[in-house]
Scaffold this active site. Structure first.
Site, mmCIF file in Angstrom:
data_model
loop_
_atom_site.group_PDB
_atom_site.id
_atom_site.type_symbol
_atom_site.label_atom_id
_atom_site.label_comp_id
_atom_site.label_asym_id
_atom_site.label_seq_id
_atom_site.Cartn_x
_atom_site.Cartn_y
_atom_site.Cartn_z
ATOM 1 C CB ALA A 73 14.140 18.561 18.485
ATOM 2 C CB THR A 74 12.632 20.923 13.638
ATOM 3 O OG1 THR A 74 11.880 19.712 13.739
ATOM 4 C CG2 THR A 74 12.927 21.218 12.178
ATOM 5 C CG ASN A 153 12.727 9.388 15.136
ATOM 6 O OD1 ASN A 153 13.941 9.391 14.917
ATOM 7 N ND2 ASN A 153 11.840 9.471 14.169
ATOM 8 C CD GLN A 181 11.478 10.155 20.197
ATOM 9 O OE1 GLN A 181 10.995 9.670 21.221
ATOM 10 N NE2 GLN A 181 10.731 10.697 19.258
ATOM 11 C CB ALA A 202 8.875 21.017 25.623
ATOM 12 C CG HIS A 203 6.278 17.995 20.920
ATOM 13 N ND1 HIS A 203 5.888 16.855 20.263
ATOM 14 C CD2 HIS A 203 7.175 18.616 20.121
ATOM 15 C CE1 HIS A 203 6.527 16.811 19.095
ATOM 16 N NE2 HIS A 203 7.318 17.862 18.984
ATOM 17 C CB CYS A 328 8.572 13.177 10.913
ATOM 18 S SG CYS A 328 8.585 13.340 12.696
#
Ligand SMILES: *Cc1c(COP(=O)(O)O)cnc(C)c1O
Length: 394
Positions: A73-74, A153, A181, A202-203, A328
């Site tokens: 996503a980043t 998040n 999210q 995905a994670h 993060c």
């Protein structure tokens, strides 16, 4: 029950063993380069990638050719924001986002602002929600992109993205949503929500780390995007580089599983979250819920413990893995920018913990965690009282 207990599923999730199983053949058997067009190894890899692209597209109401695989996503956020900003520079140089966004949206925006773009950051409310009216007020004739996340998040608050999307489309402005999210946790449809670009990781839904996707609308309107990475023209030129076939298969498998299980799983998580909240509330005075009371991710509970330092609390309950502020930004001593944007005092922001429940969380774990929290808060508060009483008597 195995210790420590993992309650940090907004930071990342365990890869589901069924996902690992589905990925394995693509390391050792179907190991071709999906871009090799001259032999069976390449064809089989390409077939797997295109099947995965179909699955991902179907999951969000898109078409396969609108899905670009990225590293997460980043990267998807960077590609959406910088890619649109650069491609649309003749139309306008104004971008809009919100104060509660993830750093993977705010930092690309800040870089563009340093490079001469005009960026408006709208406030969120005390529950972490971005009001469509606030976005509408920020729009200008030169606005080319609005980016508002689907689910937060840190505090789990859901944003009214369909309303934001609608007002963007009425004004001919592109709408991006960081849905890292939300995907696999709440139903999402890019048509219903008028989304033009959507970031996936995905994670966050029991898939592997290092793979994500960006949905890029092809019709009504067609999004123009400048790539960040050149070389080879993979992913229709939007993202060059050999496609990691096992990861792509893992992403698609994880997403399919998450959607199959979504209705039952969100109910189960909601019950577990309520149980955790009630048990902590019954044992611990002076707590405050952060985020929206009902309009939030089922697996997220964010609490402030008045007069307790979140970091110290985390250290005092080593058998329960949670997060204070955002993982993060954990290296960064500043209080969470999301909680500050919601108007919490610095003390209250520093006293917060995020509990992230997930697919592998059990009732036993929730009850253990509630007891651990209650015990740790009591110890820390009594030390504090002893310390203040002691210092007063000097
Ligand atoms: C985790 C997360 C990201 C970053 O995703 P990666 O795939 O780890 O790069 C971005 N935005 C939100 C809201 C997230 O939760």
């Amino acid at each position: 029950m195995r210790l420590p207990i993992y309650l940090d599923n907004q930071a990342t999730t365990r890869t589901d063993p069924r996902v690992v199983e589905a990925m394995l053949p693509y390391f050792t058997e179907v190991y071709g380069n999906a871009a090799s067009v001259s032999h069976r190894f390449g064809w089989e890899a390409e077939e797997a990638v295109e099947r995965a692209r179909e699955q991902v597209a179907r999951a969000i109401g898109a078409e396969a050719r609108e899905i670009v695989f990225t590293s997460g996503a980043t990267e998807s956020n960077n590609l959406a924001i910088k890619g649109v900003a650069q491609a649309m520079i003749r139309r306008g140089n104004h971008l809009v986002t919100a104060a509660s966004e993830h750093k993977a949206v705010l930092d690309p925006m800040k870089r563009l602002a340093r490079q001469g773009w005009d960026v408006t950051i709208v406030a969120c409310d005390a529950q972490g929600r971005v009001a469509p009216e606030a976005v509408a007020e920020a729009l200008q004739d030169r606005t080319v992109l609005v980016s508002v996340m689907a689910a937060n998040n840190e505090v789990g608050t859901l944003n009214p993205i369909a309303e934001v999307g609608r007002l963007c489309h009425q004004r001919g402005i592109l709408f991006h949503t960081d849905a890292a999210q939300a995907v696999g946790k709440i139903p999402l449809d890019v048509q219903a929500a008028s989304v033009d670009l959507l970031s996936i990781s995905a994670h966050k839904f029991y898939g592997p780390k290092g793979i994500g996707a960006l949905y890029v609308r092809r019709r009504a309107p067609q999004v123009r995007l400048q790539p960040l990475v050149d070389g080879g023209g993979h992913e229709r030129g939007f993202r060059s580089g050999t496609v990691p076939v096992p990861l792509v298969v893992g992403l698609a498998t994880a997403l399919e599983l998450a959607l199959d299980e979504l209705p039952a799983e969100s109910l189960r998580l909601l019950e577990l979250r309520q149980r955790l909240h009630e048990r902590i509330a019954a044992a611990v005075p002076g707590i405050q819920l952060n985020g929206h009371p009902t309009d939030r991710l089922p697996g997220n509970l964010n609490l402030s413990f008045i007069d307790v330092d979140g970091e110290a609390l985390m250290m005092a309950m080593r058998d329960v893995a949670v997060s204070s502020g955002s993982a993060c930004t954990a290296a960064d001593p500043e209080p969470s920018h999301v909680l500050m944007a919601m108007g919490l005092s610095e003390d209250l922001a520093r006293s917060s913990l995020r509990f992230g429940l997930g697919r592998f969380t059990t009732v036993e774990e929730i009850d253990f965690a509630a007891r651990a929290v209650a015990g740790a808060v009591e110890r820390l508060r009594s030390q504090r009282v002893a310390w203040t009483a002691g210092s007063r008597s000097i």
